[in-house]
Scaffold this active site. Structure first.
Site, short mmCIF file in Angstrom:
data_model
loop_
_atom_site.label_atom_id
_atom_site.label_comp_id
_atom_site.label_asym_id
_atom_site.label_seq_id
_atom_site.Cartn_x
_atom_site.Cartn_y
_atom_site.Cartn_z
N ASP A 64 55.95 28.47 43.68
CA ASP A 64 55.39 27.15 43.39
C ASP A 64 55.89 26.62 42.05
OD1 ASP A 64 53.97 26.79 45.65
OD2 ASP A 64 52.05 27.45 44.82
N LYS A 86 56.44 20.66 43.77
CA LYS A 86 56.81 19.24 43.66
C LYS A 86 58.13 19.15 42.92
CE LYS A 86 52.33 17.16 43.64
NZ LYS A 86 51.29 16.47 42.99
N MET A 201 42.76 20.82 37.31
CA MET A 201 43.26 19.53 37.80
C MET A 201 42.28 18.40 37.47
SD MET A 201 44.61 20.96 41.47
CE MET A 201 43.33 22.18 41.68
C1 LIG Z 1 46.87 23.89 42.06
S1 LIG Z 1 45.94 24.53 40.74
C2 LIG Z 1 46.44 26.21 40.79
C3 LIG Z 1 45.49 27.13 40.10
C4 LIG Z 1 45.96 28.55 40.12
N1 LIG Z 1 45.91 29.08 41.47
C5 LIG Z 1 45.16 29.44 39.20
O1 LIG Z 1 44.44 30.33 39.66
O2 LIG Z 1 45.26 29.25 37.97
C6 LIG Z 1 46.81 23.90 39.36
C7 LIG Z 1 45.92 23.71 38.15
O3 LIG Z 1 45.70 24.96 37.51
C8 LIG Z 1 45.59 24.75 36.12
N2 LIG Z 1 46.67 25.50 35.46
C9 LIG Z 1 47.59 26.28 36.03
N3 LIG Z 1 48.39 26.84 35.11
C10 LIG Z 1 47.96 26.41 33.92
C11 LIG Z 1 48.36 26.63 32.58
N4 LIG Z 1 49.36 27.45 32.25
N5 LIG Z 1 47.68 25.99 31.59
C12 LIG Z 1 46.65 25.20 31.87
N6 LIG Z 1 46.22 24.95 33.12
C13 LIG Z 1 46.85 25.54 34.13
C14 LIG Z 1 45.71 23.25 35.88
O4 LIG Z 1 44.42 22.70 35.90
C15 LIG Z 1 46.52 22.84 37.07
O5 LIG Z 1 46.36 21.47 37.35
#
Ligand SMILES: C[S@@+](CC[C@H](N)C(=O)[O-])C[C@H]1O[C@@H](n2cnc3c(N)ncnc32)[C@H](O)[C@@H]1O
Length: 285
Positions: A64, A86, A201
């Site tokens: 991803d 994306k 998100m």
């Molecule tokens: C589709 S979700 C995936 C979440 C992922 N499965 C997890 O457990 O962290 C994507 C969201 O995770 C959060 N996210 C993922 N990686 C991040 C990072 N390194 N720093 C801050 N937020 C993060 C943000 O809110 C982002 O919009």
């Protein structure tokens, strides 16, 4: 009556001192199977040993957008890399397309590693993919990862729970599959249920979320902490108050991806913020 032999116990007893990772008895990654693996929030060192093992064994890695490209260095040479995120603002591959591709690759038969940011079962559609695999009769394994809501808080010096104050925590998403504010969240219940609310998100709809939480009884003075690019060297943290979110966002544009925390957590951050300049120097985490 004698107890049956316990292989795990024997293994522990016969493995003193340093052990080579590639000699460890990891589960076999069989051709024709899919492993849904969490790559963690970003810092490569936060990936699990099982995730590392899977990267060393896989024939195909379907990854991803939020998977740190530095992690892909650990994929074994010769494995195929398939991007499923994306690109340039174009819509992401549909969930059905991704699931069908996983099934097709597994039937090739390949060892298919589905690598997802954070944890595959936390706002990562891992459940939907596992469901599709199950329906297609494709064997799979889930390898959990450190979710951004856990790792990001830790790297911002915020204990997600603490016996003195934070006795419970809520994880929620700030938008649904269509990108709208989720209609099925009971904001009134969320507002009062837990001292810490961790939101994924959530930047796009943050003013509406803040308003809904305040309307539901949440203290407008609660700190809102925004952790962007969590666990990476360029991590940044912004703070405002729940009642000031709209004005704050009029003058500040938090980088994404970002985790948003609402609660009285500034106290902990002031004491426990450890991710300073020297700590950021390691590219591993
Ligand atoms: C589709 S979700 C995936 C979440 C992922 N499965 C997890 O457990 O962290 C994507 C969201 O995770 C959060 N996210 C993922 N990686 C991040 C990072 N390194 N720093 C801050 N937020 C993060 C943000 O809110 C982002 O919009």
């Amino acid at each position: 009556m004698t107890n049956p032999p316990n292989p795990a116990q024997n293994w522990t007893e016969t493995a003193p001192g340093f052990a080579r990772l590639d000699a460890e008895p990891f589960p076999a990654f069989e051709p024709g199977t899919v492993w849904l693996v969490g790559a963690g929030p970003g810092a490569p060192g936060l990936m699990s040993l099982m995730a590392y093992h899977a990267m060393q064994q896989a024939d195909v890695v379907v990854y991803d957008a939020l998977v740190n490209p530095d992690i892909l260095r650990w994929v074994r040479p010769g494995a195929e890399l398939v991007y499923a995120g994306k690109r340039g603002g174009k819509p992401s591959a549909s969930q059905r397309d991704i699931s069908e591709r996983l099934i097709e690759l597994a039937r090739a038969p390949a060892r298919v590693l589905r690598l997802k940011g954070g944890d595959p079962f936390i706002f990562g559609r891992g459940g939907e993919e596992a469901q599709a695999l199950k329906q297609a009769g494709v064997a799979f394994r889930i390898v959990p990862g450190i979710s951004a809501g856990i790792g990001g808080l830790a790297y911002a010096g915020i204990p997600a729970t603490h016996r003195d104050l934070n006795h419970s925590v809520i994880f929620l998403t700030g938008h649904d599959a269509t990108g709208a504010l989720p209609a099925n969240v009971d904001w009134r219940a969320v507002a009062t249920a837990s001292p810490v609310i961790v939101m994924y998100m959530a930047i796009k709809h943050l003013p509406e979320i803040a308003a809904a939480l305040i309307a539901g009884g949440r203290d407008p003075a609660d700190t809102v902490t925004i952790v962007s690019n969590a666990t990476l060297p360029h991590q940044s943290v912004l703070e405002t108050r729940l009642g000031e979110v709209e004005a704050f966002l009029a003058h500040n544009t938090p980088e994404t991806p970002a985790i948003v925390v609402a609660g009285k957590v500034e106290h902990w951050r002031s004491i426990l913020d450890w991710f300073d300049a020297p700590a950021r120097e390691s590219p591993i985490g």
